[in-house]
Each structure stands twice: as C-alpha cells, then as structure tokens.
Motif scaffolding. Structure first.
Motif, PDB file in Angstrom:
ATOM      1  N   TRP A  11       0.846  -1.192   0.000  1.00  0.00           N
ATOM      2  CA  TRP A  11       0.000   0.000   0.000  1.00  0.00           C
ATOM      3  C   TRP A  11       0.875   1.233   0.000  1.00  0.00           C
ATOM      4  O   TRP A  11       2.071   1.172   0.251  1.00  0.00           O
ATOM      5  CB  TRP A  11      -0.941   0.002   1.213  1.00  0.00           C
ATOM      6  N   GLY A  12       0.266   2.347  -0.310  1.00  0.00           N
ATOM      7  CA  GLY A  12       0.952   3.631  -0.299  1.00  0.00           C
ATOM      8  C   GLY A  12       0.056   4.673   0.338  1.00  0.00           C
ATOM      9  O   GLY A  12      -1.113   4.418   0.626  1.00  0.00           O
ATOM     10  N   GLY A  13       0.581   5.838   0.550  1.00  0.00           N
ATOM     11  CA  GLY A  13      -0.221   6.916   1.135  1.00  0.00           C
ATOM     12  C   GLY A  13       0.200   7.226   2.554  1.00  0.00           C
ATOM     13  O   GLY A  13       0.487   6.324   3.332  1.00  0.00           O
ATOM     14  N   MET A  14       0.207   8.500   2.865  1.00  0.00           N
ATOM     15  CA  MET A  14       0.644   8.956   4.190  1.00  0.00           C
ATOM     16  C   MET A  14      -0.321   8.552   5.300  1.00  0.00           C
ATOM     17  O   MET A  14       0.079   8.387   6.434  1.00  0.00           O
ATOM     18  CB  MET A  14       0.793  10.479   4.191  1.00  0.00           C
ATOM     19  N   HIS A  15      -1.608   8.383   4.991  1.00  0.00           N
ATOM     20  CA  HIS A  15      -2.605   8.120   6.026  1.00  0.00           C
ATOM     21  C   HIS A  15      -3.172   6.710   5.958  1.00  0.00           C
ATOM     22  O   HIS A  15      -4.067   6.370   6.726  1.00  0.00           O
ATOM     23  CB  HIS A  15      -3.742   9.144   5.921  1.00  0.00           C
ATOM     24  N   THR A  16      -2.637   5.884   5.061  1.00  0.00           N
ATOM     25  CA  THR A  16      -3.127   4.527   4.901  1.00  0.00           C
ATOM     26  C   THR A  16      -2.688   3.683   6.091  1.00  0.00           C
ATOM     27  O   THR A  16      -1.566   3.801   6.565  1.00  0.00           O
ATOM     28  CB  THR A  16      -2.591   3.919   3.591  1.00  0.00           C
ATOM     29  N   ALA A  55      -5.154   1.217  -6.480  1.00  0.00           N
ATOM     30  CA  ALA A  55      -4.482   0.151  -7.221  1.00  0.00           C
ATOM     31  C   ALA A  55      -4.289  -1.104  -6.375  1.00  0.00           C
ATOM     32  O   ALA A  55      -3.830  -2.124  -6.886  1.00  0.00           O
ATOM     33  CB  ALA A  55      -3.128   0.647  -7.724  1.00  0.00           C
ATOM     34  N   TYR A  56      -4.649  -1.048  -5.104  1.00  0.00           N
ATOM     35  CA  TYR A  56      -4.522  -2.177  -4.187  1.00  0.00           C
ATOM     36  C   TYR A  56      -5.786  -2.222  -3.328  1.00  0.00           C
ATOM     37  O   TYR A  56      -6.473  -1.217  -3.173  1.00  0.00           O
ATOM     38  CB  TYR A  56      -3.274  -2.014  -3.309  1.00  0.00           C
ATOM     39  N   PRO A  57      -6.129  -3.376  -2.767  1.00  0.00           N
ATOM     40  CA  PRO A  57      -7.323  -3.464  -1.919  1.00  0.00           C
ATOM     41  C   PRO A  57      -7.192  -2.570  -0.691  1.00  0.00           C
ATOM     42  O   PRO A  57      -6.235  -2.694   0.077  1.00  0.00           O
ATOM     43  CB  PRO A  57      -7.396  -4.937  -1.525  1.00  0.00           C
ATOM     44  N   CYS A  58      -8.125  -1.651  -0.527  1.00  0.00           N
ATOM     45  CA  CYS A  58      -8.080  -0.674   0.555  1.00  0.00           C
ATOM     46  C   CYS A  58      -9.510  -0.254   0.869  1.00  0.00           C
ATOM     47  O   CYS A  58     -10.263   0.113  -0.033  1.00  0.00           O
ATOM     48  CB  CYS A  58      -7.247   0.527   0.117  1.00  0.00           C
ATOM     49  N   PHE A  59      -9.874  -0.295   2.153  1.00  0.00           N
ATOM     50  CA  PHE A  59     -11.244   0.016   2.554  1.00  0.00           C
ATOM     51  C   PHE A  59     -11.349   1.439   3.085  1.00  0.00           C
ATOM     52  O   PHE A  59     -10.432   1.947   3.729  1.00  0.00           O
ATOM     53  CB  PHE A  59     -11.717  -0.989   3.601  1.00  0.00           C
TER      54      PHE A  59
END
Length: 79
Positions: A11-16, A55-59
């Motif tokens: 995963w990516g993202g600062m708040h993920t 681009a990836y499974p993320c809820f």
C-alpha cells in the motif's frame, strides 16, 4: 509502497493503515478505527466500509449518501 512482511500486502499513502491482526488495509485512521470493536477486528462490510478506488485493496468510508452507514444531519455533515 509499503509491504507487510506477514501477508505481503502492499500500500501507499501517508494516512493509509494496515491491520496487523486481520491484514486488511484502510484509507485512514478513522476507517481503521471503525473496523475495530474493543480488541477485535470486524469485517470491513460489518463496519460499513467499502473498497476505495485504489491500485490495491483498501477500505474506506462510503461516499454514497444512500449507503445505510452514511447518515448526515441534512447539511452534509456526518451525524
């Protein structure tokens, strides 16, 4: 991108957030918190979460005002 060494999810993202218990990935800390009940994980659907467009499974929290878990005070603010 970050990778979990136990389930190999990325995963990516600062708040993920990625849960080390159930290994689901969440778009924010608030979405992560919704899936926790005490010290137990709930399924994303039981928590009212939906898959984010990533681009990836993320809820994430739903943005559809017709969704049963999305309630507002009439001003567009979550009640």
């Amino acid at each position: 991108m970050t990778t979990c060494t136990k389930c190999e999810a990325t995963w990516g993202g600062m708040h993920t957030c990625h849960c080390s218990g159930c290994h689901h990935t969440f778009s924010s800390l608030s979405a992560f918190d919704l899936h926790r009940r005490g010290d137990q994980c709930r399924t994303p659907s039981d928590a009212g979460l939906v898959l984010a467009d990533r681009a990836y499974p993320c809820f994430t929290r739903p943005t559809d005002h017709e969704h049963p878990h999305w309630t507002t005070d009439g001003q567009g603010v979550l009640a």
